[in-house]
Scaffold this active site. Structure first.
Site, PDB file in Angstrom:
ATOM      1  N   HIS A   1      -2.615   8.539   7.629  1.00  0.00           N
ATOM      2  CA  HIS A   1      -1.503   8.209   6.726  1.00  0.00           C
ATOM      3  C   HIS A   1      -0.317   9.146   6.982  1.00  0.00           C
ATOM      4  O   HIS A   1       0.829   8.721   7.006  1.00  0.00           O
ATOM      5  CB  HIS A   1      -1.906   8.380   5.255  1.00  0.00           C
ATOM      6  CG  HIS A   1      -2.940   7.427   4.766  1.00  0.00           C
ATOM      7  ND1 HIS A   1      -4.116   7.839   4.182  1.00  0.00           N
ATOM      8  CD2 HIS A   1      -2.977   6.069   4.736  1.00  0.00           C
ATOM      9  CE1 HIS A   1      -4.827   6.787   3.811  1.00  0.00           C
ATOM     10  NE2 HIS A   1      -4.153   5.695   4.144  1.00  0.00           N
TER      11      HIS A   1
ATOM     12  N   LYS B   1     -10.947  -0.335  -8.390  1.00  0.00           N
ATOM     13  CA  LYS B   1     -11.359   0.093  -7.045  1.00  0.00           C
ATOM     14  C   LYS B   1     -12.265   1.331  -7.111  1.00  0.00           C
ATOM     15  O   LYS B   1     -12.672   1.841  -6.077  1.00  0.00           O
ATOM     16  CB  LYS B   1     -10.133   0.383  -6.163  1.00  0.00           C
ATOM     17  CG  LYS B   1      -9.502  -0.864  -5.552  1.00  0.00           C
ATOM     18  CD  LYS B   1      -8.695  -0.514  -4.304  1.00  0.00           C
ATOM     19  CE  LYS B   1      -8.198  -1.755  -3.588  1.00  0.00           C
ATOM     20  NZ  LYS B   1      -7.522  -1.444  -2.316  1.00  0.00           N
TER      21      LYS B   1
ATOM     22  N   ARG C   1      -4.054   0.353  12.538  1.00  0.00           N
ATOM     23  CA  ARG C   1      -4.957   1.119  13.409  1.00  0.00           C
ATOM     24  C   ARG C   1      -5.611   0.133  14.376  1.00  0.00           C
ATOM     25  O   ARG C   1      -4.939  -0.658  14.994  1.00  0.00           O
ATOM     26  CB  ARG C   1      -6.003   1.861  12.565  1.00  0.00           C
ATOM     27  CG  ARG C   1      -5.406   2.932  11.673  1.00  0.00           C
ATOM     28  CD  ARG C   1      -6.397   3.395  10.667  1.00  0.00           C
ATOM     29  NE  ARG C   1      -6.846   2.241   9.877  1.00  0.00           N
ATOM     30  CZ  ARG C   1      -7.629   2.298   8.816  1.00  0.00           C
ATOM     31  NH1 ARG C   1      -8.110   3.434   8.442  1.00  0.00           N
ATOM     32  NH2 ARG C   1      -7.950   1.219   8.158  1.00  0.00           N
TER      33      ARG C   1
ATOM     34  N   SER D   1      -9.952   6.435   4.842  1.00  0.00           N
ATOM     35  CA  SER D   1     -10.325   7.226   3.655  1.00  0.00           C
ATOM     36  C   SER D   1     -11.799   7.028   3.286  1.00  0.00           C
ATOM     37  O   SER D   1     -12.499   7.988   2.968  1.00  0.00           O
ATOM     38  CB  SER D   1      -9.459   6.820   2.461  1.00  0.00           C
ATOM     39  OG  SER D   1      -8.105   6.995   2.747  1.00  0.00           O
TER      40      SER D   1
HETATM   41  O1  PNS Z   1      -4.749   1.522   1.198  1.00  0.00           O
HETATM   42  P1  PNS Z   1      -5.103   0.097   0.890  1.00  0.00           P
HETATM   43  O2  PNS Z   1      -6.223   0.062  -0.128  1.00  0.00           O
HETATM   44  O3  PNS Z   1      -5.392  -0.713   2.118  1.00  0.00           O
HETATM   45  O4  PNS Z   1      -3.781  -0.532   0.183  1.00  0.00           O
HETATM   46  C1  PNS Z   1      -3.803  -1.840  -0.288  1.00  0.00           C
HETATM   47  C2  PNS Z   1      -2.571  -2.142  -1.179  1.00  0.00           C
HETATM   48  C3  PNS Z   1      -2.451  -1.121  -2.288  1.00  0.00           C
HETATM   49  C4  PNS Z   1      -1.322  -2.091  -0.324  1.00  0.00           C
HETATM   50  C5  PNS Z   1      -2.771  -3.580  -1.734  1.00  0.00           C
HETATM   51  O5  PNS Z   1      -4.041  -3.669  -2.304  1.00  0.00           O
HETATM   52  C6  PNS Z   1      -1.729  -3.959  -2.784  1.00  0.00           C
HETATM   53  O6  PNS Z   1      -0.568  -4.111  -2.490  1.00  0.00           O
HETATM   54  N1  PNS Z   1      -2.198  -4.087  -4.038  1.00  0.00           N
HETATM   55  C7  PNS Z   1      -1.340  -4.465  -5.149  1.00  0.00           C
HETATM   56  C8  PNS Z   1      -1.675  -5.859  -5.659  1.00  0.00           C
HETATM   57  C9  PNS Z   1      -0.947  -6.934  -4.884  1.00  0.00           C
HETATM   58  O7  PNS Z   1       0.267  -6.956  -4.798  1.00  0.00           O
HETATM   59  N2  PNS Z   1      -1.730  -7.877  -4.313  1.00  0.00           N
HETATM   60  C10 PNS Z   1      -1.164  -9.012  -3.573  1.00  0.00           C
HETATM   61  C11 PNS Z   1      -0.924  -8.727  -2.126  1.00  0.00           C
HETATM   62  S1  PNS Z   1      -2.381  -8.916  -1.202  1.00  0.00           S
END
Ligand code: PNS
Length: 175
Positions: free
Chosen positions: A17, A41, A94, A132
């Site tokens: 990150h 989560k 990645r 992570s």
């Molecule tokens: O680090 P991550 O867990 O891969 O991040 C995922 C994240 C936070 C970017 C994604 O889960 C997100 O944007 N969540 C907010 C809910 C949302 O907008 N969902 C619709 C898009 S898929």
């Protein structure tokens, strides 16, 4: 001024990150690192702890803190973007395995708000396989994850999980 939102769970932030953030600062004047606040989560670290670790990481990598805002959000990412008046979402890529998930998310976000664009930055190859979840699992089971996470995170993982297996078997300094 160009701004992007770099969203994620950051539970915890890794060196992968951090390298995306550094590269992102080459492309954008300002980046908002947005920590997802979602108890469903079942995160290891609270939102505040995750935010603190990100702030400490910003210092560690020598990035200009004035160009990085660290915040949290709940609900839809596109709604958060609208509230922040930012139209670019930054994500790291990645290994190939990330591609499908990222494509789905970018398309869903575009469906929800076509004014928002997702921009991808390739992760530094040294951190191509750093995630992570794997870091947490390895450290929980006593593995050495130093070098994969910022110092601030390594410290917090030590507090959470206690001494590593190799630390326990090392001879103590008093004999
Ligand atoms: O680090 P991550 O867990 O891969 O991040 C995922 C994240 C936070 C970017 C994604 O889960 C997100 O944007 N969540 C907010 C809910 C949302 O907008 N969902 C619709 C898009 S898929």
């Amino acid at each position: 001024m160009s701004r992007a939102i770099y969203p994620g769970s950051f539970d915890p932030i890794t060196n992968g990150h951090a390298s995306i953030l550094k590269s992102g600062l080459v492309a954008f004047d300002e980046i908002v690192v947005a920590v997802l606040d979602n108890e469903r989560k079942r995160p290891l670290f609270s939102v505040n702890e995750r935010i603190e670790m990100i702030r400490e990481t910003v210092k560690e990598i020598g990035a200009d803190p004035k160009r990085i805002e660290v915040d949290s959000f709940g609900g839809l990412l596109v709604d958060y973007c609208r509230r922040k008046q930012v139209r670019v979402v930054l994500r790291g890529l990645r290994a190939v395995a990330d591609f499908e998930y990222e494509l789905q998310m970018a398309n869903m976000n575009r469906h929800l708000n076509e004014e928002i664009e997702t921009v991808f930055i390739m992760a530094n190859d040294a951190y191509f396989y750093v995630a992570s979840n794997l870091v947490k699992e390895a450290r929980r089971l006593g593995g050495d994850v130093s070098g994969l996470v910022p110092e601030a995170v390594a410290r917090r993982l030590d507090e959470r999980f206690g001494p590593r297996v190799s630390d326990e078997s090392a001879p103590s300094s008093d004999g």
